[in-house]
Structure formats: structure tokens, C-alpha cells
Design a protein around this motif. Structure first.
Motif, PDB file in Angstrom:
ATOM      1  N   MET A  83       0.855  -1.191   0.000  1.00 59.50           N
ATOM      2  CA  MET A  83       0.000   0.000   0.000  1.00 59.50           C
ATOM      3  C   MET A  83       0.887   1.237   0.000  1.00 59.50           C
ATOM      4  O   MET A  83       1.911   1.275   0.684  1.00 59.50           O
ATOM      5  CB  MET A  83      -0.913  -0.002   1.232  1.00 59.50           C
ATOM      6  N   LYS A  84       0.505   2.231  -0.744  1.00 62.02           N
ATOM      7  CA  LYS A  84       1.269   3.475  -0.754  1.00 62.02           C
ATOM      8  C   LYS A  84       1.029   4.227   0.550  1.00 62.02           C
ATOM      9  O   LYS A  84      -0.059   4.189   1.119  1.00 62.02           O
ATOM     10  CB  LYS A  84       0.851   4.336  -1.943  1.00 62.02           C
ATOM     11  N   ALA A  85       2.054   4.936   0.976  1.00 60.58           N
ATOM     12  CA  ALA A  85       1.962   5.656   2.249  1.00 60.58           C
ATOM     13  C   ALA A  85       0.809   6.649   2.254  1.00 60.58           C
ATOM     14  O   ALA A  85       0.079   6.767   3.241  1.00 60.58           O
ATOM     15  CB  ALA A  85       3.285   6.357   2.549  1.00 60.58           C
ATOM     16  N   LYS A  86       0.605   7.351   1.145  1.00 60.89           N
ATOM     17  CA  LYS A  86      -0.440   8.389   1.101  1.00 60.89           C
ATOM     18  C   LYS A  86      -1.844   7.802   1.169  1.00 60.89           C
ATOM     19  O   LYS A  86      -2.807   8.502   1.485  1.00 60.89           O
ATOM     20  CB  LYS A  86      -0.289   9.238  -0.164  1.00 60.89           C
ATOM     21  N   ASP A  87      -1.967   6.493   0.899  1.00 65.31           N
ATOM     22  CA  ASP A  87      -3.281   5.843   0.938  1.00 65.31           C
ATOM     23  C   ASP A  87      -3.512   5.060   2.224  1.00 65.31           C
ATOM     24  O   ASP A  87      -4.629   4.571   2.454  1.00 65.31           O
ATOM     25  CB  ASP A  87      -3.418   4.876  -0.249  1.00 65.31           C
ATOM     26  N   ASP A  88      -2.496   4.958   3.063  1.00 65.22           N
ATOM     27  CA  ASP A  88      -2.600   4.128   4.260  1.00 65.22           C
ATOM     28  C   ASP A  88      -3.387   4.860   5.359  1.00 65.22           C
ATOM     29  O   ASP A  88      -3.090   6.017   5.681  1.00 65.22           O
ATOM     30  CB  ASP A  88      -1.197   3.801   4.782  1.00 65.22           C
ATOM     31  N   PRO A  89      -4.405   4.214   5.944  1.00 70.93           N
ATOM     32  CA  PRO A  89      -5.210   4.877   6.989  1.00 70.93           C
ATOM     33  C   PRO A  89      -4.382   5.333   8.185  1.00 70.93           C
ATOM     34  O   PRO A  89      -4.660   6.386   8.772  1.00 70.93           O
ATOM     35  CB  PRO A  89      -6.211   3.788   7.398  1.00 70.93           C
ATOM     36  N   GLY A  90      -3.377   4.545   8.560  1.00 67.84           N
ATOM     37  CA  GLY A  90      -2.543   4.939   9.686  1.00 67.84           C
ATOM     38  C   GLY A  90      -1.745   6.189   9.406  1.00 67.84           C
ATOM     39  O   GLY A  90      -1.620   7.075  10.260  1.00 67.84           O
ATOM     40  N   MET A  91      -1.186   6.284   8.206  1.00 65.55           N
ATOM     41  CA  MET A  91      -0.443   7.476   7.811  1.00 65.55           C
ATOM     42  C   MET A  91      -1.354   8.710   7.803  1.00 65.55           C
ATOM     43  O   MET A  91      -0.985   9.783   8.289  1.00 65.55           O
ATOM     44  CB  MET A  91       0.166   7.272   6.425  1.00 65.55           C
ATOM     45  N   LYS A  92      -2.547   8.523   7.269  1.00 66.64           N
ATOM     46  CA  LYS A  92      -3.503   9.640   7.214  1.00 66.64           C
ATOM     47  C   LYS A  92      -3.880  10.098   8.623  1.00 66.64           C
ATOM     48  O   LYS A  92      -4.008  11.305   8.879  1.00 66.64           O
ATOM     49  CB  LYS A  92      -4.757   9.209   6.462  1.00 66.64           C
ATOM     50  N   ALA A  93      -4.069   9.146   9.540  1.00 67.21           N
ATOM     51  CA  ALA A  93      -4.439   9.504  10.908  1.00 67.21           C
ATOM     52  C   ALA A  93      -3.330  10.283  11.599  1.00 67.21           C
ATOM     53  O   ALA A  93      -3.598  11.228  12.354  1.00 67.21           O
ATOM     54  CB  ALA A  93      -4.760   8.230  11.698  1.00 67.21           C
ATOM     55  N   LEU A  94      -2.074   9.914  11.355  1.00 60.86           N
ATOM     56  CA  LEU A  94      -0.956  10.645  11.949  1.00 60.86           C
ATOM     57  C   LEU A  94      -0.910  12.081  11.451  1.00 60.86           C
ATOM     58  O   LEU A  94      -0.701  13.018  12.222  1.00 60.86           O
ATOM     59  CB  LEU A  94       0.360   9.928  11.636  1.00 60.86           C
ATOM     60  N   VAL A  95      -1.120  12.259  10.167  1.00 59.37           N
ATOM     61  CA  VAL A  95      -1.112  13.617   9.603  1.00 59.37           C
ATOM     62  C   VAL A  95      -2.295  14.417  10.144  1.00 59.37           C
ATOM     63  O   VAL A  95      -2.161  15.594  10.505  1.00 59.37           O
ATOM     64  CB  VAL A  95      -1.147  13.554   8.067  1.00 59.37           C
ATOM     65  N   ALA A  96      -3.463  13.774  10.226  1.00 57.21           N
ATOM     66  CA  ALA A  96      -4.664  14.469  10.701  1.00 57.21           C
ATOM     67  C   ALA A  96      -4.541  14.901  12.160  1.00 57.21           C
ATOM     68  O   ALA A  96      -5.203  15.859  12.577  1.00 57.21           O
ATOM     69  CB  ALA A  96      -5.882  13.559  10.530  1.00 57.21           C
ATOM     70  N   ALA A  97      -3.707  14.218  12.934  1.00 58.35           N
ATOM     71  CA  ALA A  97      -3.524  14.601  14.339  1.00 58.35           C
ATOM     72  C   ALA A  97      -2.953  16.005  14.462  1.00 58.35           C
ATOM     73  O   ALA A  97      -3.138  16.678  15.484  1.00 58.35           O
ATOM     74  CB  ALA A  97      -2.623  13.593  15.041  1.00 58.35           C
TER      75      ALA A  97
END
Length: 533
Positions: A83-97
Motif C-alpha cells: 500500500m502506498k503511504a499516502k493511501d494508508d489509513p494509519g499514515m492519514k491519521a498521523l497527519v490528521a492529528a
């Protein structure tokens, strides 16, 4: 040379909450974060925003707090495989924090990569590098090298490659984790030095994150700093999964007071450490650890007569630091092991002079009562009254005529059992008779005693019972064994402990309750009502 500044990274709110019996509410987490910032902790890890709604809410609410220079960190894992980093839910959650830094954990042990993640070693390196690169566009990245020391022992070359993958992608910190807590200090020192050499061509700093499964977390953290790390991760009081994390209280105290080449908390005094430790215990609803180094109630408690004799002349003979440096205090305990020096130290506030014969009588009374099951270490108020009794300075404020307990009655409608205490006392030459209900016989006795006396002594309305402990003194006697009851009371300004011993648990409780009330009245020099009033 100026001392090296060591950054403190606190993970109480995430790693600490994984400890057995630990659960923080959202407000608990915000309160702890505020307190950590006030003491000068540089990094505060708030949680894993993908794991639960509470952590998501924390990162939203924490933005409204004034945390000074402290940085809040969100914690997460590398992207998932395939999975690409930009599509990963965990990566998105970290950025959204929306935190100024993110801590990303990745596998550095080849065994974990192949057997747990089920990925090739090359794919694992790609997961680390791509995740770090994506997060670095939004915040500072700390790479948590999970199981680094075990991984290095198994495959040194690959373990270093994982660090280089994170560093080349923009990670600012490489945190070496002794995740299983099984490494020895000599391993930590040598491998930390090797890790620094392995990425010497990158501008990165190193951190250390130790678990305490071998009771070496503090030693391992300190030696990693000596090997070149400049950040230490842990939790307040060492709470955490299994045997816990390194105790940041001990790390901070050792660095700030014993290693002059280092500076912690920006050079602030460490006098708030004891209060911080107890605040976290109370917030987590955990019992204080009495023998906890530096901040425990027993850390500077002295019981042996030889020790106290020396302490009275020169405190450093049996104390490695001045307890006030960490906000703690010296305590002199009284027991059958005590010598006259203990009695003199504790009895000093009673202005008894140099009366050796009186000191011997007090000590003899302590020994006599301890043979019956009394212990005065945590019952200082009862010991205070003992001194008054032996020295002839005790004047009772009331006399117990009788009391009776009616227990086991039940509120059928609400399915609640209760007890009733009926109490008859004599104050001066006046008889006071009253009754009270409670949730159990001791609660009823407590309520009835204070209710009967508040007419004569209104200050007793300030007193409340905050802790009650029961212990069997001699279990070999079965149900006829002596019972020791310890009670802790407070009036909002002071807290004090009393004790009662009997083969009847109600009588033991009554004695401790009476001592609690008498201590309050004596410390305020309450005057008994005159005869005839």
C-alpha cells in the motif's frame, strides 16, 4: 564544556496506558499532558490516533492547552505492505492529528519482518523509508526502531539498514528500542555506539527506549546516553506493559543530580518530581510504590536505631541525596527495632527535653504494643498520642460508654445492605447518645462517632475517613486471630494515620477511629466543655 542537554520523551499516555489496570479518561490525559509540560518535559506522546476515538479527541483538545515549549507527538506504525503511504489509513491519521512531530514504529529485527509482517526484507525497508518520507512532509519524524537490540544481535547489517532507510527519508530522530527489556548494559552501550557509527553520514540524533523486564531499564537508558544518545523515552513511575517502561522519575533524578555532564528539563530544579509521581499514580488510580527510588514514601525512611543515630548527626551517612531536592521528605519510623535515637527524632516536636528515662519508657511501650500486633510506621498520629499518654500529657476529650452495631439489615426495595451504629459517649459530665447508618459497620461507626461529638467539637465536621486497611496479625489462630486496622483521615489540610488492634475487627476499627478523632482535637488544642455544660 557546557553540559549536554538530554531531551525527555514521555509516553505515559500511550505506552504507559498499556499497563495492567491502567486506564486514562480523555480529561486524565489532558491533565497529565498539562502537568508534564509544566515540569519541562520536551516531548509528550499522546497516543495512537488510528486506534480509538479517545486518542483522536485528545489531539483535538490538546491544541487548546498552553504547553509552552513541549511538543505533542502522535504515535503510529509504518505503512501497510503493498500500500502506498499516502493511501494508508494509519499514515492519514498521523497527519490528521496535526502534531509537530510523529513517532513511527518499524521492524528492525529481520525475524519480525519475515515472520510477523510476512514481508521480504526489501519490502520492510521500503515501508520504513516511504512512511518516513511521507510523514516528514508534515512534521518532524522520530523513527522508533522496534526490537533494535535483538535485531542487531541477530543481523547487524540489516538492523543498521533499517536505520539508514529512515534517516535517508528525513527522520530527525532514531530511537533504539529494547522492546523485550532483556538486554544488558554492556550490550546497550556497544550496540548504541555501533548504530551511531552506521549512520554517521546522516544528520540525525539518537534516542533510547527501554523496557524493564530485567530490572535494568534505568541502567540501560543511562549507559545509552553515555554512548551518544541525547533523548530518553519512558513513562512516569515506569508504568507500562508487562514489567513496565523505564521510570522517567529515576532517569531525570539521576541525570539532574548525579551526572554533571548532562542537563535535563532545561536546568530546572527537580523539586516537583515527587508531586508529579503521585499525581500520575492518583490519576491512574494506582497505589503509590512505597519503595520507589527518589520519590517513594520509604525512599528516605529510617527505621534501624543505628541508622537514625547517624542520620541525626549527618544525614548523608544514610541518604544518597537530600530528599528535598526531589520534593520528598525524611521519615523516622518507630518500631520494636527502634533505638532511643528514633524516639528522640520523632518525639522532638513534643518538647520533652533530654529525658532519657522517658524515652526508654516510650520505647518499652512501643515494643509492648508491637508484640500485640501494632505497627506505627504508617500510624504516626497514634504514635503521637502514645507519646502524650506515656509522658502524662494526654487529656481525653471524651469517654466511650458503649457502642452497638446492628448489621445485615437490608433495603429490600433497592437491594442494599446497611449497618447502624448506636453510640453512647461522655463529654465532661454530659452523656451524648446518637446513632447513624452506614455502608457497613465501620462506616456507621465513623459517622456515628463524629455525629455524637460535633455538638461539643464542631471542628470534627471537617474530618473524613479516606482509607481503611485490615490485616490479620496471626493467621494461625483462624477466625480468633488478632486484627490490625489502619485508618487514614484528613481534614483537608493534613492527613494522618491511626491504628487499632484486637481479636474483634469492630473493636480494632473503633480504637483506630477514636485515635483519629483525638488526634484532630489535640492538634488543634480543642477545649473540652466545662463540667455541667
Amino acid at each position: 564544556m557546557s553540559p549536554t542537554s538530554i531531551a525527555i520523551y514521555d509516553t505515559t499516555l500511550r505506552d504507559g496506558s498499556q499497563g495492567e489496570g491502567v486506564s486514562f479518561s480523555l480529561q486524565d490525559k489532558l491533565n497529565i499532558a498539562q502537568r508534564l509540560a509544566e515540569i519541562g518535559i520536551e516531548f509528550i506522546e499522546g497516543g495512537y490516533p488510528l486506534s480509538n476515538e479517545k486518542d483522536v479527541a485528545f489531539f483535538e483538545k490538546v491544541r487548546g492547552l498552553n504547553l509552552g515549549n513541549s511538543k505533542v507527538c502522535a504515535f503510529g506504525m509504518t505503512r501497510r505492505r503493498s500500500m502506498k503511504a499516502k493511501d494508508d489509513p494509519g499514515m492519514k491519521a498521523l497527519v490528521a492529528a496535526g502534531t509537530p512531530c510523529c513517532t513511527m514504529v518499524g521492524k528492525t529485527w529481520d525475524y519480525h519482518a519475515t515472520e510477523v509482517l510476512r514481508v521480504t526484507l526489501e519490502e520492510n525497508l521500503a515501508m520504513i523509508g516511504e512512511s518516513a518520507e511521507f510523514l516528514a512532509r508534515h512534521s518532524d519524524v522520530l523513527y522508533d526502531a522496534e526490537h533494535f537490540f535483538d535485531g542487531y544481535k541477530a543481523n547487524p547489517k540489516y538492523a543498521i539498514e533499517t536505520l539508514r532507510a529512515a534517516a535517508s527519508a528525513g527522520a530527525k530522530w532514531l530511537v533504539l528500542c529494547d522492546t523485550n527489556g532483556g538486554s544488558l548494559p554492556e550490550d546497550i552501550s556497544a550496540i548504541t555506539a555501533a548504530a551511531r557509527e552506521g549512520v554517521a553520514d546522516y544528520d540525525v540524533q539518537f534516542g533510547i527506549h527501554c523496557h524493564n523486564d530485567s530490572e535494568l531499564a534505568v541502567a540501560n537508558s543511562l549507559i545509552a546516553l553515555d554512548a551518544g544518545a541525547t533523548q530518553v523515552q519512558g513513562t512516569i513511575n515506569g508504568i507500562g506493559e508487562r514489567c513496565g517502561n523505564v521510570d522517567l522519575i529515576a532517569v531525570i533524578a539521576n541525570l539532574g543530580l548525579k551526572k554533571p555532564n548532562y542537563q535535563v528539563l532545561g536546568g530546572r530544579p527537580l523539586t516537583q518530581l515527587t508531586e508529579l509521581s503521585r499525581f500520575v499514580y492518583e490519576t491512574a488510580n494506582l497505589q503509590w510504590r512505597g519503595n520507589q527510588p527518589f520519590v517513594g514514601q520509604s525512599a528516605f525512611a529510617h527505621k534501624g536505631g543505628m541508622h537514625v543515630h547517624a542520620i541525626n548527626k549527618a544525614a548523608k551517612t544514610y541518604e544518597h541525596i537530600d530528599p528535598e531536592l526531589v520534593g520528598n521528605e525524611r521519615r523516622i519510623l518507630v518500631s520494636e527495632l527502634s533505638g532511643r535515637s528514633n524516639i528522640e527524632a520523632v518525639a522532638g516536636k513534643h518538647d520533652l527535653g533530654d529525658d532519657k528515662e522517658l524515652m526508654n519508657r516510650i520505647l518499652a511501650e512501643v515494643v509492648r504494643l508491637e508484640n500485640q500486633g501494632y505497627q506505627f510506621e504508617s500510624a504516626t498520629a497514634s504514635f503521637d498520642l502514645l507519646i502524650k499518654r506515656v509522658s502524662g500529657k494526654f487529656q481525653p476529650h471524651f469517654e466511650t460508654i458503649k457502642y452497638r452495631i446492628v448489621a445485615g439489615d437490608r433495603d429490600v426495595e433497592n437491594h442494599v445492605a446497611f449497618a447502624e451504629a448506636i453510640i453512647k459517649l461522655k463529654v465532661g459530665d454530659t452523656l451524648w447518645f446518637d446513632a447513624a447508618e452506614g455502608h457497613g459497620p465501620v462506616n456507621a461507626l465513623d459517622a456515628g462517632l463524629r455525629k455524637a461529638l460535633t455538638g461539643a467539637y464542631p471542628q470534627l465536621s471537617e474530618v473524613s475517613l479516606i482509607d481503611y486497611k485490615v490485616r490479620v496479625v496471626d493467621s494461625s489462630s483462624g477466625t480468633a486471630a488478632s486484627i490490625r486496622v489502619n485508618i487514614e483521615s484528613t481534614d483537608g489540610k493534613e492527613t494522618w494515620g491511626t491504628i487499632g488492634v484486637s481479636d474483634n475487627i469492630i473493636e480494632a476499627s473503633w480504637r483506630a477511629l477514636v485515635d483519629s478523632v483525638e488526634y484532630k482535637l489535640h492538634k488543634e488544642a480543642a477545649v473540652s466543655p466545662p463540667v455541667g455544660k
